[in-house]
Design a protein around this motif. Structure first.
Motif, PDB file in Angstrom:
ATOM      1  N   PRO A  16       0.826  -1.092   0.053  1.00  0.00           N
ATOM      2  CA  PRO A  16       0.129   0.054   0.054  1.00  0.00           C
ATOM      3  C   PRO A  16       0.963   1.288  -0.055  1.00  0.00           C
ATOM      4  O   PRO A  16       1.999   1.497   0.651  1.00  0.00           O
ATOM      5  CB  PRO A  16      -0.766  -0.091   1.362  1.00  0.00           C
ATOM      6  CG  PRO A  16      -0.654  -1.417   1.530  1.00  0.00           C
ATOM      7  CD  PRO A  16       0.439  -2.105   0.898  1.00  0.00           C
ATOM      8  N   MET A  73      -7.314  -1.517   7.528  1.00  0.00           N
ATOM      9  CA  MET A  73      -5.866  -1.792   7.795  1.00  0.00           C
ATOM     10  C   MET A  73      -5.528  -1.544   9.386  1.00  0.00           C
ATOM     11  O   MET A  73      -4.538  -2.025   9.850  1.00  0.00           O
ATOM     12  CB  MET A  73      -4.970  -1.535   6.864  1.00  0.00           C
ATOM     13  CG  MET A  73      -5.088  -2.064   5.659  1.00  0.00           C
ATOM     14  SD  MET A  73      -4.021  -1.646   4.267  1.00  0.00           S
ATOM     15  CE  MET A  73      -2.413  -2.107   4.890  1.00  0.00           C
ATOM     16  N   THR A 124       0.460  -6.604   2.568  1.00  0.00           N
ATOM     17  CA  THR A 124      -0.347  -5.971   3.564  1.00  0.00           C
ATOM     18  C   THR A 124      -0.404  -6.316   4.846  1.00  0.00           C
ATOM     19  O   THR A 124      -0.477  -5.449   5.642  1.00  0.00           O
ATOM     20  CB  THR A 124      -1.904  -6.529   2.804  1.00  0.00           C
ATOM     21  OG1 THR A 124      -1.932  -5.966   1.596  1.00  0.00           O
ATOM     22  CG2 THR A 124      -2.884  -5.515   3.524  1.00  0.00           C
TER      23      THR A 124
END
Length: 743
Positions: A16, A73, A124
């Motif tokens: 990300p 997240m 991630t």
């Protein structure tokens, strides 16, 4: 298809972006999690109770699925922040401490289970645990202003922290020791995952080019990669070497001491010790005091720093005023630092051993117990001082009590009457009995229980300390890229320059200075990672050559115990090869045999049952299994007979469907409802069908249907007569009661 797979693989490797992580709302997660946890837990529960299957499926799993749908997240970080809140509440509200601790434990369980939802993508997962989340990200300006008013106008509301750092500060040891978390910690420690963190608490911040989370590949990285100096694995090795240099200069300084002036080795030691002090101070500033002091070895380092600072102060006083006593005391105090430096260097290799972890907790318990005992016996010290009059000073009595405490009970009886002829023996005997018999026995029991408790949770404690050292190794401060004593030079040059030049110029100057001061180290790291690291060509070729050489040896040499112990047994390789290949030999069992031998529970409306029914229709209907009938009577729990179908009807697949079973003496109902083949185009087919229907109807007439009707009618009549009799008896009882009342 191949292009599509490569695109998916490339997308899975992309981390990300910092812009995407900055847009994630963190603040809106805190209060909903808090409300759900408070609403769920209203009593004190242990870890085993909260992880039981019933609570897991009824309470924990719905909450996890609720927040997993958000795909936020920062939800793991939010759970750990709530854990910190409930832990603080448990300390302030002692009446509900058990409930608050249970809620904090539930937050840790939620964090563990929510973390597993991000485990499918490793990049991630790393971002979830290592991203420094801002607590007020996603909050409205009004909320930010209210938080500032609560904290004060000068408070720093932008204090980002990662999920791993929050887990360490809240001592979420089960979360950190979970396999998912440890996979990330191991990758960070070995340098397989590369990232850089931006912090506002650095002594020398260089945030010009923040490094996104990536998988490290030595083929794509530059040969002199200064970022590799921040890999915790290499940092631990360099720290050991720096500490060894500090110890050598420490010994040489004490061996060549001169109270009147500074010697060469004393100056070298002061430089190395000052660089070591700067490194420890920078580490404490970088991650905060809570995380820094959570590492047991940082306690030793801080103790030596305090000893060094006291030595410097006394040494400056002795040299400035010519005070030889101050200089002598400075060297004596510095000599006490050997009690810290020598064990610190020896324990580098076994820093997370169970014995060392137990020793740390035992020292803490021992110091606490000794301080408690000293406070308790301070009254006895004062009493003996007053009874001793002028014969005994306060210092002598304290030293006498210390000797008695550690086992020299003879002094308690020899010196008792010198305090007082009556009270002296009583007091000293009581003190000797308490110190040597009762309190030491209690202390041994406490330390034994401590060792047993640490040994039971040795894995969690080991992984917890390993995670602390790993997170400390990933430091954003530019000073950590310099090895002592070059960090002093970097601070002296780059800190004033940072106020003058642009961030880009500061970054270029910083990289240049790092490569100059750490040039030999970068060369060694570059050669190792390209040729000798795991998976590199030179290491694999040497391993293949060694393997071929071992295979070329005679059998009697291979089977020698020493050679087999050094190389390893080849049987494990053989077993691994057996299960890696596909079995090409003849099959031992047919699929039909497996289906018939192993019963399986199936739903009636399942696809397998429908498929089997279609298969039955295509098979011949005249299959006879003597001695079995498709319907057989079975006793119900109430004693009445009922018809129970065979396993093919209720879904227990035994390999033979009930539609295929045919016995010689089937009942007329079975004949009537059994499968009838479709009519054939022969001329006499219609008449044959009519005769078959007539025969079935005749069989139906022979059934005891009328007899069953008669029995049911008779039962109804009996029930009516019984009800009439009960009604008559009830009326008679009412009339007798009425007559007795009138009389």
């Amino acid at each position: 298809m191949a292009d599509h797979d490569s695109e998916e693989q490339t997308a899975a490797l992309l981390a990300p972006s910092p812009e995407f992580l900055a847009r994630i709302a963190v603040f809106p997660l805190f209060h909903p999690i808090q409300k759900d946890v408070i609403k769920t837990i209203d009593s004190a529960l242990t870890w085993d109770q909260l992880t039981a299957s019933d609570i897991n499926f009824s309470i924990v799993r719905p909450i996890v699925l609720k927040y997993a749908k958000l795909k936020n997240m920062a939800v793991v970080y939010a759970c750990l922040v709530n854990r910190a809140y409930f832990l603080k509440e448990s300390e302030e509200d002692l009446a509900y401490a058990g409930v608050m601790l249970s809620r904090a434990t539930l937050c840790e369980i939620l964090a563990m289970k929510l973390l597993s939802h991000f485990a499918s993508n490793h990049i991630t997962l790393v971002a979830v645990l290592t991203t420094s989340w801002s607590p007020l990200a996603g909050a409205t300006p009004e909320v930010v202003q209210e938080v500032k008013q609560v904290l004060g106008s000068n408070a720093n509301v932008n204090d980002p922290q990662s999920a791993l750092e929050m887990a360490i500060s809240t001592e979420a040891k089960r979360f950190i020791s979970s396999p998912v978390s440890q996979s990330v910690v191991n990758d960070i420690y070995s340098g397989r995952i590369v990232f850089s963190t931006a912090t506002t608490r650095s002594m020398l911040a260089d945030n010009y080019k923040p490094k996104a989370i990536t998988l490290y590949d030595s083929r794509d990285a530059p040969f002199l990669d200064h970022y590799r100096l921040r890999v915790p694995r290499y940092g631990a090795i360099l720290e050991f070497l720096n500490f060894a240099c500090l110890l050598v200069t420490f010994v040489l300084c004490l061996s060549n001491q001169d109270h009147a002036k500074l010697t060469f080795w004393e100056v070298v030691f002061i430089v190395f010790a000052a660089a070591f002090t700067l490194e420890e101070y920078t580490a404490a500033t970088e991650h905060g005091w809570i995380i820094y002091i959570a590492n047991m070895w940082n306690v030793f380092d801080t103790s030596f720093v305090l000893v060094f600072l006291c030595y410097v102060g006394l040494r400056i006083k002795g040299l400035s005023y010519g005070d030889l006593e101050a200089s002598n005391l400075a060297f004596d105090l510095l000599s006490c630092g050997a009690c810290i430096l020598f064990p610190r260097l020896a324990f580098f290799a076994v820093s997370n051993n169970v014995v060392v972890l137990s020793l740390r907790e035992m020292i803490r318990q021992f110091v606490y117990f000794i301080l408690l005992a000293a406070i308790c016996f301070s009254g006895l010290l004062f009493t003996l001082w007053k009874l001793g009059g002028g014969h005994w000073t306060f210092k002598k009595i304290a030293w006498l009590m210390v000797q008695i405490w550690f086992g020299n009970t003879y002094l308690s009886f020899a010196q008792a009457e010198s305090f007082h002829p009556v009270f002296g023996p009583i007091l000293m005997t009581t003190f000797a009995a308490l110190s040597n018999t009762l309190l030491l026995t209690i202390l041994i029991s406490i330390l034994s229980n401590t060792v047993a408790r640490i040994d039971a949770n040795a894995t969690q404690e080991h992984l917890f300390q390993f995670a602390i050292s790993t997170i400390e190794g990933v430091k954003a401060d530019a000073l950590f890229s310099y090895q002592p004593p070059f960090n002093l030079l970097a601070l002296a040059v780059l800190k004033p320059t940072s106020y003058i030049v642009t961030p880009r110029t500061l970054h270029s100057l910083n990289v240049l200075l790092i490569k100059i001061t750490s040039f030999p180290i970068l060369i060694v790291i570059g050669i190792y990672e390209r040729y000798f690291a795991t998976g590199q060509s030179l290491r694999e070729s040497s391993r293949d050559a060694a393997h071929n050489f071992f295979n070329s040896l005679p059998r009697h040499i291979k089977n020698m115990p020493l050679v087999e112990a050094l190389v390893g047994s080849a049987s494990s390789d053989l077993y691994d090869a057996i299960f890696e290949i596909d079995a090409m030999g003849p099959a031992l069992f047919d699929d039909s045999d497996e289906e018939e031998d192993f019963p399986r529970l199936r739903s009636v409306a399942s696809h397998d049952t429908i498929t089997s029914a279609e298969r039955v229709r295509r098979r011949p209907s005249h299959v006879s299994l003597p001695g079995r009938s498709p319907l057989r009577p079975e006793r119900s729990p109430h004693g009445s007979p009922r018809l129970r179908p065979l396993s093919g009807v209720i879904g227990l697949d035994l390999g033979v469907s009930s539609a295929e079973v045919s016995s010689g003496g089937r009942s007329p109902l079975a004949k009537f409802f059994s499968h009838v083949d479709p009519p054939s185009p022969s001329p006499g087919h219609t008449e044959a069908s009519l005769r078959r229907v007539e025969a079935l109807l005749e069989d139906l007439r022979d059934l005891p249907v009328h007899r069953l009707k008669d029995e049911m009618r008779e039962l109804q009549e009996r029930q009516a007569r019984i009800e009439q009799l009960l009604l008559t008896l009830t009326r008679g009882m009412r009339s007798s009661d009425t007559g007795s009342k009138h009389t």
